[in-house]
Design an enzyme around this catalytic site. Structure first.
Site, PDB file in Angstrom:
ATOM      1  N   LYS A  87     -38.439   1.792 -14.544  1.00  0.00           N
ATOM      2  CA  LYS A  87     -37.755   0.656 -13.916  1.00  0.00           C
ATOM      3  C   LYS A  87     -36.609   1.162 -13.063  1.00  0.00           C
ATOM      4  O   LYS A  87     -35.697   1.845 -13.554  1.00  0.00           O
ATOM      5  CB  LYS A  87     -37.197  -0.294 -14.980  1.00  0.00           C
ATOM      6  CG  LYS A  87     -38.223  -1.277 -15.469  1.00  0.00           C
ATOM      7  CD  LYS A  87     -37.665  -2.127 -16.557  1.00  0.00           C
ATOM      8  CE  LYS A  87     -37.176  -3.462 -16.063  1.00  0.00           C
ATOM      9  NZ  LYS A  87     -36.708  -4.297 -17.195  1.00  0.00           N
TER      10      LYS A  87
HETATM   11  C1  E4P Z   1     -37.321  -7.514 -17.519  1.00  0.00           C
HETATM   12  O1  E4P Z   1     -37.900  -6.618 -16.952  1.00  0.00           O
HETATM   13  C2  E4P Z   1     -35.932  -7.879 -17.243  1.00  0.00           C
HETATM   14  O2  E4P Z   1     -35.073  -6.818 -17.459  1.00  0.00           O
HETATM   15  C3  E4P Z   1     -35.549  -9.082 -18.076  1.00  0.00           C
HETATM   16  O3  E4P Z   1     -36.581 -10.058 -17.982  1.00  0.00           O
HETATM   17  C4  E4P Z   1     -34.207  -9.676 -17.697  1.00  0.00           C
HETATM   18  O4  E4P Z   1     -34.018 -10.872 -18.400  1.00  0.00           O
HETATM   19  P1  E4P Z   1     -32.584 -11.586 -18.518  1.00  0.00           P
HETATM   20  O5  E4P Z   1     -32.191 -12.065 -17.159  1.00  0.00           O
HETATM   21  O6  E4P Z   1     -32.830 -12.721 -19.464  1.00  0.00           O
HETATM   22  O7  E4P Z   1     -31.632 -10.558 -19.039  1.00  0.00           O
END
Ligand code: E4P
Length: 219
Positions: A87
């Site tokens: 990521k």
């Molecule tokens: C997933 O890849 C993301 O990091 C995650 O869905 C972020 O979610 P949030 O905005 O609830 O922290």
């Protein structure tokens, strides 16, 4: 639309995977920290444990802010497990790192995407998937799902192969709408997966079938 679990909690992943509906897992530094993961080594161990539970892609996020640091971390993460998606945030340094890592053949989940232009840049750099953050856009008064729709539509028109992963999902309606928008994947907190199962008419229907069955003398 495939469903991923958005968690670093091993028990939630075990329980979710048992349902047979989960194809991958996404983690991030906040999710890792909330499980008490306080070092790179502990993150690695947790990710390896997740990978033992599930064959599908596991997204693991870098924390460096510069391209060289992201590339070094990405190459290291790529050695941890058989099916990693590294990521990388939608920043200038991030696009540089995405370009380098994707040329190495490493799969990329382009994260923290808040605009169509960021998605277009990531696709050119070689992102495997782009993650528009629906809930965080809703939080600032924008329709987060509109971004998912826009990216899906433009990628289709432009024959772009990068897939769209709806992230920052906050409730079951987000999940329904992501599917209607044509997202390839939605990543869900475990509690939302459980909520997707629920319908009061299913529960009352099961109870009534059982009562009728027993009334007829069956046990
Ligand atoms: C997933 O890849 C993301 O990091 C995650 O869905 C972020 O979610 P949030 O905005 O609830 O922290």
């Amino acid at each position: 639309m495939k469903l991923f679990l958005d968690t670093a909690n091993i028990q939630e992943i075990r329980d979710g995977v048992r349902l047979g509906v989960i194809s991958g897992v996404t983690t991030n530094p906040s999710l890792a920290a909330s499980e008490g993961i306080g070092s790179r080594e502990k993150y690695k161990i947790a990710v390896q444990e997740i990978s033992d539970i599930l064959d599908g892609p596991i997204s693991v996020e870098v924390v460096s802010l510069d391209a060289d640091g992201m590339v070094a971390e990405g190459r290291e993460i790529a050695e941890w497990i058989p099916n990693p998606w590294v990521k990388i945030p939608s920043t200038a340094a991030g696009f540089e790192a995405i370009s380098t890592l994707s040329h190495d053949g490493i799969k990329i989940n382009q994260t923290l995407c808040f605009s169509l232009n960021q998605a277009l840049l990531g696709a050119q750099a070689g992102s495997t998937v782009v993650s528009p953050f629906v809930g965080r856009l809703d939080d600032i008064g924008q329709q987060g799902m509109d971004l998912v729709k826009e990216i899906v539509a433009v990628f289709k028109t432009q024959n772009i192969e990068t897939e769209v992963l709806a992230a920052s999902i906050r409730h079951t309606l987000h999940c329904t709408m992501a599917a209607q928008a044509g997202a390839h994947i939605a990543t869900l907190p475990y509690r939302i997966l459980l909520q997707m199962v629920q319908h009061p008419l299913t529960d009352s229907g099961v109870a009534r079938f059982l009562a009728d069955w027993e009334k007829a003398g069956n046990s």
